[in-house]
Write a protein that holds these residues in place. Structure first.
Motif, PDB file in Angstrom:
ATOM      1  N   UNK A   1       7.474 -11.386  -0.259  1.00  0.00           N
ATOM      2  CA  UNK A   1       6.754 -10.925  -1.177  1.00  0.00           C
ATOM      3  C   UNK A   1       6.407  -9.538  -1.147  1.00  0.00           C
ATOM      4  N   UNK A   2       6.432  -8.730   0.204  1.00  0.00           N
ATOM      5  CA  UNK A   2       6.324  -7.424   0.398  1.00  0.00           C
ATOM      6  C   UNK A   2       7.416  -6.480   0.697  1.00  0.00           C
ATOM      7  N   UNK A   3       8.766  -7.028   0.222  1.00  0.00           N
ATOM      8  CA  UNK A   3       9.942  -6.240   0.478  1.00  0.00           C
ATOM      9  C   UNK A   3      10.673  -6.293  -0.713  1.00  0.00           C
ATOM     10  N   UNK A   4      11.653  -5.138  -0.879  1.00  0.00           N
ATOM     11  CA  UNK A   4      12.585  -5.192  -2.168  1.00  0.00           C
ATOM     12  C   UNK A   4      13.856  -6.140  -1.522  1.00  0.00           C
ATOM     13  N   UNK A   5      14.603  -6.629  -2.714  1.00  0.00           N
ATOM     14  CA  UNK A   5      15.645  -7.239  -2.356  1.00  0.00           C
ATOM     15  C   UNK A   5      16.858  -6.540  -1.848  1.00  0.00           C
ATOM     16  N   UNK A   6      17.504  -7.075  -1.297  1.00  0.00           N
ATOM     17  CA  UNK A   6      18.797  -6.385  -0.897  1.00  0.00           C
ATOM     18  C   UNK A   6      19.954  -6.356  -1.697  1.00  0.00           C
TER      19      UNK A   6
ATOM     20  N   UNK B   1      14.860  -1.020 -11.413  1.00  0.00           N
ATOM     21  CA  UNK B   1      14.942  -2.113 -12.509  1.00  0.00           C
ATOM     22  C   UNK B   1      13.582  -2.279 -13.405  1.00  0.00           C
ATOM     23  N   UNK B   2      13.012  -1.050 -13.873  1.00  0.00           N
ATOM     24  CA  UNK B   2      12.301  -1.242 -14.792  1.00  0.00           C
ATOM     25  C   UNK B   2      10.676  -1.264 -14.341  1.00  0.00           C
ATOM     26  N   UNK B   3      10.566  -1.423 -12.846  1.00  0.00           N
ATOM     27  CA  UNK B   3       9.304  -1.523 -12.293  1.00  0.00           C
ATOM     28  C   UNK B   3       8.648  -0.309 -12.154  1.00  0.00           C
ATOM     29  N   UNK B   4       7.448  -0.398 -12.520  1.00  0.00           N
ATOM     30  CA  UNK B   4       6.136   0.881 -12.490  1.00  0.00           C
ATOM     31  C   UNK B   4       5.493   0.782 -11.301  1.00  0.00           C
TER      32      UNK B   4
ATOM     33  N   UNK C   1       0.996  -1.109   0.030  1.00  0.00           N
ATOM     34  CA  UNK C   1       0.134  -0.161   0.082  1.00  0.00           C
ATOM     35  C   UNK C   1       0.976   1.145  -0.009  1.00  0.00           C
ATOM     36  N   UNK C   2       1.837   1.211   0.696  1.00  0.00           N
ATOM     37  CA  UNK C   2       2.738   2.395   0.846  1.00  0.00           C
ATOM     38  C   UNK C   2       3.389   2.468  -0.627  1.00  0.00           C
ATOM     39  N   UNK C   3       3.834   1.591  -1.195  1.00  0.00           N
ATOM     40  CA  UNK C   3       4.533   1.624  -2.545  1.00  0.00           C
ATOM     41  C   UNK C   3       3.770   2.100  -3.593  1.00  0.00           C
TER      42      UNK C   3
ATOM     43  N   UNK D   1      12.615  -4.842  -7.198  1.00  0.00           N
ATOM     44  CA  UNK D   1      13.184  -3.708  -6.657  1.00  0.00           C
ATOM     45  C   UNK D   1      14.242  -3.954  -5.765  1.00  0.00           C
ATOM     46  N   UNK D   2      15.395  -3.296  -6.238  1.00  0.00           N
ATOM     47  CA  UNK D   2      16.672  -3.386  -5.341  1.00  0.00           C
ATOM     48  C   UNK D   2      16.778  -2.330  -4.312  1.00  0.00           C
TER      49      UNK D   2
END
Length: 307
Positions: free
Chosen positions: A59-64, A174-177, A14-16, A188-189
């Protein structure tokens, strides 16, 4: 931007969902500042102890990302008044591995300062825009960014005055919208690092002086009044700084050096008043050494002609 007030109520996907399209962020100050704080909060709020998720929360967080920060240089103090925008420059080195393309249009990095713990800070301030970076090797870049402060917009409370720690963050979309239904945050990194330095965020101070009578007979009494005040970030006004030691100083006409005559304390409203004997022509001033929350300040000298 105070995280509890602006971001904490929004988390995870929701935040993102409120993010602007990354390509537009370089031209949108409000977007970068808000988005960077929001993703910081989303990453840190998973456990309250780590910036990244457990497997169950992935599933709810970006990768490191393999990005680290070092050589942070920031001003010793940032003096903030009641209304004017204040900006300070921060430089740092960004180090990354071959999997991170820091030249991508949707790779963003920037400095920040925070109050409280790194995991769940009480407050956080960033720059209006991302930092600019110059590639120095295949794995390093030198970056320059800013911390922008707007006291009139409620970004600070009086209790925030004092020591803040410095950090830096990086986001690779990384191209994510984020506005797309197909947005996948796990692609998303993200990286951030705290405890990279420190600075004082201080309530701007003012000091006045008036010596009288003018002129005065030699050997007569000179009364010196004034007021020590500092910025109040909660009502955007200046209020007296009470019970503080302030030096009364004198500079003889033709000299460039002030000598301390005595030290007095400001009263319950920040006012100052004392007397001294007139000896020669010269300038009287009050001088305040400062504290961790309030910067040093000296009044302009008030000239008294001794007859």
């Amino acid at each position: 931007m105070r995280i509890p007030a602006t971001v904490a109520a929004v988390s995870g996907a929701l935040a993102l969902s409120a993010f602007a399209v990354p390509a537009a962020q370089a031209d949108d100050a409000a977007s970068y500042k808000t988005d960077a704080a929001t993703i910081f909060q989303a990453a840190h709020s998973v456990s309250g102890k780590t910036a990244f998720s457990t497997a169950a929360d992935a599933e709810d967080t970006p990768y490191a990302m393999n990005v680290t920060f070092s050589n942070v240089k920031i001003a010793k103090a940032v003096k903030v008044g009641t209304t004017n925008h204040v900006s300070t420059t921060v430089t740092y080195t960004l180090t990354h591995d071959a999997s991170v393309d820091i030249t991508a249009a949707d790779f963003l990095t920037g400095p920040y300062i925070y109050r409280g713990s790194y995991d769940l800070p009480d407050n956080m301030l960033l720059g209006d825009l991302p930092a600019t970076c110059k590639v120095t090797s295949s794995t390093t870049a030198g970056c320059t960014g800013k911390i922008d402060v707007y006291p009139a917009e409620g970004e600070l409370w009086n209790s925030d005055a004092g020591t803040w720690k410095a950090g830096a963050l990086a986001i690779a979309y990384n191209g994510q919208d984020p506005t797309s239904d197909a947005f996948d945050i796990t692609k998303v990194g993200y990286a951030d690092q705290g405890g990279l330095g420190s600075t004082l965020v201080q309530r701007y101070s003012k000091l006045t002086v008036n010596a009288s009578p003018e002129p005065v007979k030699k050997g007569a009494t000179v009364t010196v009044t004034g007021k020590l005040s500092r910025a109040n970030w909660e009502d955007n006004k200046y209020h007296g700084y009470t019970n503080q030691p302030v030096k009364l100083q004198f500079r003889k006409k033709g000299s460039s050096t002030y000598t301390t005559l005595k030290t007095i304390k400001s009263n319950s409203t920040g006012n100052l008043k004392t007397t001294t004997k007139a000896t020669v022509d010269g300038y009287y001033r009050y001088s305040f050494a400062g504290t961790t929350t309030t910067p040093a300040v000296s009044a302009a000298g008030d000239y008294v002609d001794v007859k």
